[in-house]
Write an enzyme that holds these catalytic residues in place. Structure first.
Site, mmCIF file in Angstrom:
data_model
loop_
_atom_site.group_PDB
_atom_site.id
_atom_site.type_symbol
_atom_site.label_atom_id
_atom_site.label_comp_id
_atom_site.label_asym_id
_atom_site.label_seq_id
_atom_site.Cartn_x
_atom_site.Cartn_y
_atom_site.Cartn_z
ATOM 1 N N SER A 63 0.797 -1.240 0.000
ATOM 2 C CA SER A 63 0.000 0.000 0.000
ATOM 3 C C SER A 63 0.821 1.278 0.000
ATOM 4 O O SER A 63 0.267 2.356 -0.214
ATOM 5 C CB SER A 63 -0.931 0.026 1.214
ATOM 6 O OG SER A 63 -2.018 -0.804 0.971
ATOM 7 N N LYS A 66 0.476 3.453 -2.923
ATOM 8 C CA LYS A 66 -0.736 4.256 -3.179
ATOM 9 C C LYS A 66 -0.469 5.764 -3.273
ATOM 10 O O LYS A 66 -0.955 6.411 -4.207
ATOM 11 C CB LYS A 66 -1.804 3.958 -2.114
ATOM 12 C CG LYS A 66 -2.351 2.520 -2.208
ATOM 13 C CD LYS A 66 -3.234 2.187 -1.012
ATOM 14 C CE LYS A 66 -3.768 0.766 -1.083
ATOM 15 N NZ LYS A 66 -4.487 0.378 0.162
ATOM 16 N N TYR A 188 -3.034 -2.669 -10.397
ATOM 17 C CA TYR A 188 -2.914 -2.391 -8.952
ATOM 18 C C TYR A 188 -2.098 -3.488 -8.252
ATOM 19 O O TYR A 188 -1.216 -3.184 -7.436
ATOM 20 C CB TYR A 188 -4.320 -2.271 -8.346
ATOM 21 C CG TYR A 188 -4.339 -2.272 -6.846
ATOM 22 C CD1 TYR A 188 -3.949 -1.152 -6.109
ATOM 23 C CD2 TYR A 188 -4.739 -3.409 -6.133
ATOM 24 C CE1 TYR A 188 -3.949 -1.168 -4.726
ATOM 25 C CE2 TYR A 188 -4.742 -3.432 -4.752
ATOM 26 C CZ TYR A 188 -4.346 -2.314 -4.057
ATOM 27 O OH TYR A 188 -4.337 -2.333 -2.673
ATOM 28 N N TYR A 240 -4.969 4.247 7.721
ATOM 29 C CA TYR A 240 -6.295 3.608 7.789
ATOM 30 C C TYR A 240 -7.060 4.071 9.015
ATOM 31 O O TYR A 240 -7.086 5.254 9.312
ATOM 32 C CB TYR A 240 -6.168 2.073 7.752
ATOM 33 C CG TYR A 240 -5.273 1.600 6.653
ATOM 34 C CD1 TYR A 240 -5.532 1.928 5.327
ATOM 35 C CD2 TYR A 240 -4.135 0.854 6.926
ATOM 36 C CE1 TYR A 240 -4.707 1.511 4.314
ATOM 37 C CE2 TYR A 240 -3.302 0.417 5.923
ATOM 38 C CZ TYR A 240 -3.593 0.763 4.614
ATOM 39 O OH TYR A 240 -2.769 0.350 3.618
ATOM 40 N N VAL A 258 1.086 -3.627 3.878
ATOM 41 C CA VAL A 258 0.772 -4.879 4.561
ATOM 42 C C VAL A 258 1.971 -5.847 4.612
ATOM 43 O O VAL A 258 1.941 -6.821 5.350
ATOM 44 C CB VAL A 258 -0.501 -5.487 3.895
ATOM 45 C CG1 VAL A 258 -0.145 -6.178 2.604
ATOM 46 C CG2 VAL A 258 -1.265 -6.367 4.839
HETATM 47 N N1 GLN Z 1 -1.893 -5.387 -2.002
HETATM 48 C C1 GLN Z 1 -2.531 -5.234 -0.741
HETATM 49 C C2 GLN Z 1 -4.036 -5.371 -0.872
HETATM 50 O O1 GLN Z 1 -4.585 -4.874 -1.798
HETATM 51 C C3 GLN Z 1 -2.184 -3.906 -0.167
HETATM 52 C C4 GLN Z 1 -2.876 -3.644 1.160
HETATM 53 C C5 GLN Z 1 -1.986 -2.981 2.142
HETATM 54 O O2 GLN Z 1 -0.781 -2.912 2.006
HETATM 55 N N2 GLN Z 1 -2.567 -2.561 3.210
HETATM 56 O O3 GLN Z 1 -4.687 -6.002 -0.068
#
Ligand code: GLN
Length: 390
Positions: A63, A66, A188, A240, A258
């Site tokens: 993430s 992003k 993505y 988050y 994550v």
């Molecule tokens: N690739 C992960 C997902 O889409 C990214 C989520 C994250 O890093 N929080 O679930």
């Protein structure tokens, strides 16, 4: 070891004792990851990378991609087009929540999955390959080196990514994303599988910290207003459903991933990144969060506490013959003009009548138009002989 690196090392060792949390289990390749690596890096204005621990270990960015893909979308499409597709409000919900606006289907913000998939769909390019190339090039420019996709992690997430695929279908049903669902979602997944080190992340963060110019390469990657937009959204939404508490405790825009990475940005100061795969209940790395919080605290980086470098411009007074020169440098803002005015009043009382006093504003690194208006206004009440050079 230089003193800053030693300080980083001490912070890293303090966080090592935190052993709670667990690796992400919904992406098989991440569930199997070694939970032990621990690393920390910072990068300041000169682009020098200081890293400690496993700072050359690669992991997938997840993430943390992003905000950088958001930067690309903002740069290419403009703020209005991005805001038409995705909101900027904290969702207060987990990263994979189905949090879409009533009626429009617009995702809450670009930092949760739904919003990130929508943002990725805005990247120009014909198909998955072309868009992925654009993203890889942009993130590589942020990092100052060529980044690569970990094909095994990509395949693992693509094979099990039903929830993200479902989100993308929902977005398409609302008309939030156009074109094939697969194009958005597979692009993505690829952006999430880019391999980075904490050293890369710290350079990427520093590029946002210094208004879009990578301090290691000197290249402008994005416009300054884009960097500001990205940091604003990170501040509100990057952690988050912990974003509010993070801003309260640490006070820096940040983004977690994550796989265990965490990036925070102190504008005009540094980019800092940490890595440790065990996550808390919000999906944020336990040890990386602790290490970054500690660095921010030790350097007094909370954005919302007083920062005298802005409040107090550097003012030096020197004599040139009978003339006095008031040299201004640094940044002149609202508070700064009041401080300059105070110095001028003091001088007006101290110098002989008719003495020439020149305020030299030409070396200011940054001025704000309203502050200059206020500064010029001060001269209306100054004795004859006082003048401003700008
Ligand atoms: N690739 C992960 C997902 O889409 C990214 C989520 C994250 O890093 N929080 O679930």
């Amino acid at each position: 070891m230089d003193p800053i690196t030693a300080l980083l090392d001490g912070v890293l060792e303090e966080s090592r004792s935190l052993r709670h949390g667990a690796t992400a289990d919904y992406i098989p390749e991440l569930a199997d990851a070694d939970p032990e690596p621990l690393a920390l890096a910072v990068v300041g204005p000169r682009g020098r990378v200081r890293g400690v621990g496993d700072d050359r270990v690669e992991f997938t960015i997840q993430s943390i991609s992003k905000p950088f893909v958001l930067a690309l979308a903002l740069q290419e499409r403009g703020r209005d087009a991005v805001l038409a597709t995705v909101g900027v409000e904290p969702s207060g919900e987990p990263f994979n929540a189905i949090s879409l606006e009533e009626g429009t289907g617009r995702p809450a913000n670009p930092m949760v999955n739904a919003g990130a998939i929508a943002t990725t769909s805005l990247v120009p390019g014909a198909g998955i390959e072309e868009r992925t190339t654009r993203i890889v090039e942009t993130l590589s420019a942020f990092a100052g080196r060529s980044l690569w996709v970990d094909e095994a992690v990509y395949a693992s997430e693509s094979a099990t990514g039903d929830r993200n695929r479902a989100l993308a279908h929902l977005l398409r049903s609302y008309g939030v994303i156009e074109g094939a669902v697969d194009t958005a979602v597979e692009t993505y997944f690829r952006q999430c599988a880019l391999l980075v080190t904490v050293r890369d992340l710290a350079v990427m963060g520093a590029t946002l910290a210094f208004g879009g110019v990578n301090p290691a390469t000197g290249d402008r990657v994005i416009e300054e207003h884009v960097a500001r937009d990205v940091l604003s959204i990170m501040a509100g939404c990057g952690m988050y459903d912990f974003s509010g508490e993070w801003l309260l405790r640490v006070g820096l825009p940040a983004k977690s991933g994550v796989s265990g990475g965490l990036l925070a940005v102190a504008p005009s100061q540094f980019g800092v990144a940490a890595f440790s795969p065990r996550l808390d209940e919000h999906g944020n790395s336990v040890r990386a969060g602790a290490a970054v919080a500690s660095i921010a605290d030790r350097f007094g980086m909370h954005l919302l506490e007083p920062h005298d470098s802005i409040a107090v411009p550097a003012i030096t007074v020197r004599s040139r013959g009978a003339e006095r020169i008031v040299q201004l440098s640094g940044e002149l803002g609202f508070a700064g003009t009041e401080r300059v005015a105070a110095v001028l009043k003091e001088l007006a009382g101290a110098v002989a009548p008719g003495t020439r006093v020149t305020v030299d504003a030409r070396e200011l690194a940054r001025t704000h138009p309203a502050a200059m208006v206020a500064l010029r206004d001060e001269f209306a009440v100054m004795p004859a002989g006082f003048r401003l050079r700008e």
